[in-house]
Scaffold this motif. Structure first.
Motif, PDB file in Angstrom:
ATOM      1  N   GLY A 122       0.845  -1.186   0.000  1.00 33.56           N
ATOM      2  CA  GLY A 122       0.000   0.000   0.000  1.00 33.56           C
ATOM      3  C   GLY A 122       0.879   1.234   0.000  1.00 33.56           C
ATOM      4  N   SER A 123       0.367   2.319   0.565  1.00 30.25           N
ATOM      5  CA  SER A 123       1.102   3.581   0.527  1.00 30.25           C
ATOM      6  C   SER A 123       1.374   4.191   1.891  1.00 30.25           C
ATOM      7  CB  SER A 123       0.333   4.614  -0.323  1.00 30.25           C
ATOM      8  OG  SER A 123       0.183   4.164  -1.654  1.00 30.25           O
ATOM      9  N   SER A 124       0.730   3.710   2.955  1.00 28.03           N
ATOM     10  CA  SER A 124       0.886   4.359   4.253  1.00 28.03           C
ATOM     11  C   SER A 124       0.666   3.365   5.381  1.00 28.03           C
ATOM     12  CB  SER A 124      -0.118   5.505   4.398  1.00 28.03           C
ATOM     13  OG  SER A 124      -1.432   4.993   4.600  1.00 28.03           O
ATOM     14  N   GLY A 125       1.106   3.745   6.574  1.00 28.26           N
ATOM     15  CA  GLY A 125       0.844   2.923   7.740  1.00 28.26           C
ATOM     16  C   GLY A 125      -0.631   2.755   8.009  1.00 28.26           C
ATOM     17  N   SER A 126      -1.412   3.812   7.761  1.00 31.22           N
ATOM     18  CA  SER A 126      -2.858   3.712   7.959  1.00 31.22           C
ATOM     19  C   SER A 126      -3.469   2.654   7.061  1.00 31.22           C
ATOM     20  CB  SER A 126      -3.525   5.075   7.697  1.00 31.22           C
ATOM     21  OG  SER A 126      -3.229   6.005   8.713  1.00 31.22           O
ATOM     22  N   ASP A 127      -3.102   2.653   5.780  1.00 29.65           N
ATOM     23  CA  ASP A 127      -3.730   1.667   4.892  1.00 29.65           C
ATOM     24  C   ASP A 127      -3.202   0.262   5.176  1.00 29.65           C
ATOM     25  OD1 ASP A 127      -1.514   0.988   3.055  1.00 29.65           O
ATOM     26  OD2 ASP A 127      -1.904   2.838   1.994  1.00 29.65           O
ATOM     27  N   ALA A 128      -1.987   0.144   5.710  1.00 30.86           N
ATOM     28  CA  ALA A 128      -1.498  -1.174   6.120  1.00 30.86           C
ATOM     29  C   ALA A 128      -2.350  -1.725   7.260  1.00 30.86           C
ATOM     30  CB  ALA A 128      -0.034  -1.093   6.535  1.00 30.86           C
ATOM     31  N   ASN A 129      -2.699  -0.862   8.210  1.00 31.33           N
ATOM     32  CA  ASN A 129      -3.563  -1.289   9.310  1.00 31.33           C
ATOM     33  C   ASN A 129      -4.954  -1.653   8.806  1.00 31.33           C
ATOM     34  OD1 ASN A 129      -2.572  -0.877  12.389  1.00 31.33           O
ATOM     35  ND2 ASN A 129      -1.394   0.445  11.016  1.00 31.33           N
ATOM     36  N   ASP A 130      -5.486  -0.858   7.884  1.00 39.96           N
ATOM     37  CA  ASP A 130      -6.783  -1.191   7.289  1.00 39.96           C
ATOM     38  C   ASP A 130      -6.732  -2.549   6.585  1.00 39.96           C
ATOM     39  OD1 ASP A 130      -7.749   1.255   8.122  1.00 39.96           O
ATOM     40  OD2 ASP A 130      -8.653   1.743   6.183  1.00 39.96           O
ATOM     41  N   THR A 131      -5.665  -2.781   5.854  1.00 36.03           N
ATOM     42  CA  THR A 131      -5.512  -4.053   5.157  1.00 36.03           C
ATOM     43  C   THR A 131      -5.470  -5.211   6.143  1.00 36.03           C
ATOM     44  OG1 THR A 131      -4.391  -3.052   3.252  1.00 36.03           O
ATOM     45  CG2 THR A 131      -3.960  -5.384   3.670  1.00 36.03           C
ATOM     46  N   PRO A 304       6.148   7.354  -0.547  1.00 33.46           N
ATOM     47  CA  PRO A 304       5.187   6.624   0.288  1.00 33.46           C
ATOM     48  C   PRO A 304       5.078   5.163  -0.124  1.00 33.46           C
ATOM     49  CG  PRO A 304       4.049   8.068  -1.274  1.00 33.46           C
ATOM     50  CD  PRO A 304       5.503   8.370  -1.405  1.00 33.46           C
ATOM     51  N   LEU A 305       5.217   4.277   0.855  1.00 33.73           N
ATOM     52  CA  LEU A 305       5.095   2.849   0.597  1.00 33.73           C
ATOM     53  C   LEU A 305       4.830   2.131   1.922  1.00 33.73           C
ATOM     54  CD1 LEU A 305       5.389   0.524  -1.524  1.00 33.73           C
ATOM     55  CD2 LEU A 305       7.780   0.327  -0.785  1.00 33.73           C
ATOM     56  N   SER A 306       3.894   1.199   1.907  1.00 37.02           N
ATOM     57  CA  SER A 306       3.660   0.351   3.069  1.00 37.02           C
ATOM     58  C   SER A 306       3.626  -1.101   2.632  1.00 37.02           C
ATOM     59  CB  SER A 306       2.347   0.725   3.770  1.00 37.02           C
ATOM     60  OG  SER A 306       1.229   0.436   2.939  1.00 37.02           O
ATOM     61  N   ALA A 307       3.761  -1.987   3.616  1.00 33.53           N
ATOM     62  CA  ALA A 307       3.743  -3.414   3.324  1.00 33.53           C
ATOM     63  C   ALA A 307       3.074  -4.159   4.468  1.00 33.53           C
ATOM     64  CB  ALA A 307       5.160  -3.940   3.111  1.00 33.53           C
ATOM     65  N   PHE A 332      -5.042  -1.256  -3.775  1.00 33.19           N
ATOM     66  CA  PHE A 332      -5.021   0.171  -4.061  1.00 33.19           C
ATOM     67  C   PHE A 332      -4.377   0.419  -5.417  1.00 33.19           C
ATOM     68  CE2 PHE A 332      -4.380  -0.707   0.459  1.00 33.19           C
ATOM     69  CZ  PHE A 332      -5.503  -0.109   1.012  1.00 33.19           C
ATOM     70  N   THR A 333      -4.729   1.529  -6.015  1.00 29.92           N
ATOM     71  CA  THR A 333      -4.118   1.892  -7.293  1.00 29.92           C
ATOM     72  C   THR A 333      -2.600   1.783  -7.220  1.00 29.92           C
ATOM     73  OG1 THR A 333      -5.935   3.405  -7.803  1.00 29.92           O
ATOM     74  CG2 THR A 333      -3.854   3.755  -8.976  1.00 29.92           C
ATOM     75  N   TYR A 334      -2.047   2.186  -6.081  1.00 33.68           N
ATOM     76  CA  TYR A 334      -0.589   2.268  -5.967  1.00 33.68           C
ATOM     77  C   TYR A 334       0.024   1.072  -5.251  1.00 33.68           C
ATOM     78  CZ  TYR A 334      -1.636   6.988  -7.451  1.00 33.68           C
ATOM     79  OH  TYR A 334      -2.112   8.075  -8.147  1.00 33.68           O
ATOM     80  N   SER A 335      -0.729  -0.022  -5.070  1.00 29.48           N
ATOM     81  CA  SER A 335      -0.143  -1.234  -4.491  1.00 29.48           C
ATOM     82  C   SER A 335       0.975  -1.756  -5.387  1.00 29.48           C
ATOM     83  CB  SER A 335      -1.217  -2.311  -4.329  1.00 29.48           C
ATOM     84  OG  SER A 335      -2.160  -1.961  -3.349  1.00 29.48           O
ATOM     85  N   GLY A 336       2.169  -1.901  -4.821  1.00 31.46           N
ATOM     86  CA  GLY A 336       3.301  -2.368  -5.621  1.00 31.46           C
ATOM     87  C   GLY A 336       3.760  -1.363  -6.655  1.00 31.46           C
ATOM     88  N   HIS A 337       3.652  -0.071  -6.334  1.00 35.15           N
ATOM     89  CA  HIS A 337       4.078   0.990  -7.248  1.00 35.15           C
ATOM     90  C   HIS A 337       5.567   0.819  -7.557  1.00 35.15           C
ATOM     91  CE1 HIS A 337       4.965   4.962  -8.824  1.00 35.15           C
ATOM     92  NE2 HIS A 337       3.681   5.303  -8.755  1.00 35.15           N
TER      93      HIS A 337
END
Length: 472
Positions: A122-131, A304-307, A332-337
């Protein structure tokens, strides 16, 4: 000459006015931003940042816990430029991939604690937690346990600010005015050896860990084990006050979680990639998590990058459930950007080549010793705790009684502003009147001494202000 300087000043003033007229800042008091205007950062190198007015600051916070390799790393910038020219972007939906993301995935699984099987971006710590929330829900649905949805977090923990991650966060200001948390989130006590453990009359850290684990077990039983999906924790609580766990904490918790089929999620957005002197805090504290969340230090903040690293227990269920062709309909659009993952590869190259994770472990004892020595004798300092290159300095109105300041005093915020006037950047944490320090891994001992001495002077400045106001 004077005319040129005047024109430059006018240009800076215009830029700041444009900021006030157009930029909606995160975690910023709107009234203050409109009245005072921004500090406009202009350039950075090493451990220093310079604003558009020419003032240079020693960054004791690594941005927001993230610029681990320091500023101005040409190797990362070059990797970004090269990838953006070759393949600046393509999505990773429907089985489409790219070389940097493939290489990074293999590398992360090699560096991660044992048992991790796949990486989701993903792109951020927030979206990593959501995932992570959706993965836990999907995992249990795949197992025929759709009611197993509740996730236990901790009071004052910070896991992000989106709707799901903000619900997991236990910071009151993240909830107020948004109608959060949502009903799937539950919160138990944070581990606080300074305040909570003595209040419970604990005889040892192990005894305190047993009490906190029992609290989690009591909540699981009260909610119903068939409704609880996971427990999420940072190895060292960051925004909640820089709180290292007591001895035996995660071992005691893991026994409880295994007893009730509850998965453990390690939020390593801050601690991942060396902040504690190991690649992951999960290894340092023997957490053995089922999911690991990473961001910040993955690229040192350059992009920005999260995993989300997915462990075997969860991955094996997903893999088995996919036998009928079902799609994991999340991403997300930017997953694995590709440009972001190329930046991460360059960042990890630096960390490994320069041995920066090992350097954190080497310099941590100096860091832990220098600040208590330098801040000794200051009445406002109640507690100093650290792990690796993370430190919290908790401010109090009365040392002997550990009396906290009234929230309206905002002692930590005052100290952060006083420190900025003295040329250093530190973070004031919400709700705990704690100053957080997390310098880049390349920080020198001389720079640490500057941080410590300037922080001492800033705290002394604020003490004078508070006495003059009758607050002490």
């Amino acid at each position: 000459m004077h005319g040129a300087l005047g024109a430059a000043a006018a240009g800076i003033d215009a830029l700041k006015a444009q900021d006030r007229a157009s930029f909606f800042h995160p975690f910023t008091a709107i009234r203050d931003q409109q009245a005072v205007g921004p500090i406009v950062m202009d350039r950075a190198h090493g451990c220093t940042v310079t604003d558009i007015d020419g003032r240079t600051y020693l960054d004791g916070a690594a941005g927001l816990w993230c610029v681990n390799v320091g500023y101005g790393r040409e190797e990362i910038s070059a990797a970004i430029a090269a990838q953006s020219q070759q393949l600046p972007f393509f999505h990773s939906f429907n089985g489409i991939s790219n070389a940097p993301s493939i290489a990074l995935s293999e590398r992360l699984l090699r560096l991660a604690p044992a048992g991790m099987k796949r990486v989701f971006y993903g792109s951020s710590g927030s979206d990593a937690n959501d995932t992570a929330v959706k993965m836990l829900w999907s995992y249990n649905i795949c197992r025929g346990k759709p009611e197993k949805r509740k996730i236990i977090s901790r009071s004052y923990a910070y896991h992000g600010v989106s709707v799901a991650s903000g619900s997991l966060s236990g910071v009151p200001m993240v909830h107020q005015h948004f109608g959060l948390p949502l009903n799937f989130a539950r919160h138990v006590s944070k581990p606080d050896l300074y305040r909570d453990a003595p209040a419970r009359q604990c005889t040892s850290e192990l005894a305190y860990s047993t009490i906190l684990a029992r609290e989690i077990e009591d909540m699981i039983l009260a909610e119903g084990p068939d409704t609880v999906a996971g427990f999420i924790a940072e190895p060292v609580m960051g925004t909640g006050g820089v709180l290292p766990p007591p001895e035996g904490y995660f071992q005691a918790i893991r026994e409880v979680l295994e007893r009730y089929d509850v998965r453990l999620v390690a939020d390593e957005v801050i601690t991942g990639f060396g902040r504690l002197g190991t690649w992951f805090g999960s290894d340092l504290y023997d957490m053995q998590p089922d999911l690991i969340l990473a961001a910040k230090g993955l690229t040192s903040g350059y992009l920005p990058l999260s995993a989300v690293l997915v462990g075997d227990k969860i991955w094996s269920v997903f893999e088995a459930a996919a036998a009928d062709g079902r799609v994991f309909a999340h991403g997300f659009t930017y997953s694995g950007h590709p440009t972001c993952t190329a930046a991460a590869m360059a960042n990890l190259d630096i960390l490994e080549r320069e041995g920066l994770v090992e350097r954190v472990a080497e310099i941590a004892p100096t860091f832990a010793r220098m600040f208590p020595d330098t801040l000794a004798g200051l009445d406002l300092v109640g507690d100093i705790r650290s792990a690796g290159l993370m430190m919290g300095v908790e401010l109090v109105a009365d040392q002997a009684n550990k009396t906290a300041f009234a929230p309206t005093i905002k002692a930590a915020g005052r100290v952060a502003l006083a420190a900025r006037r003295r040329g250093i950047l530190v973070r004031a944490l919400p709700n705990s009147d704690t100053i957080a320090l997390s310098p880049p891994f390349i920080v020198s001992e001389a720079e640490l001494a500057t941080l410590a001495n300037s922080l001492r002077d800033a705290i002394a400045d604020v003490a004078v202000e508070l006495r003059a106001e009758g607050c002490l």
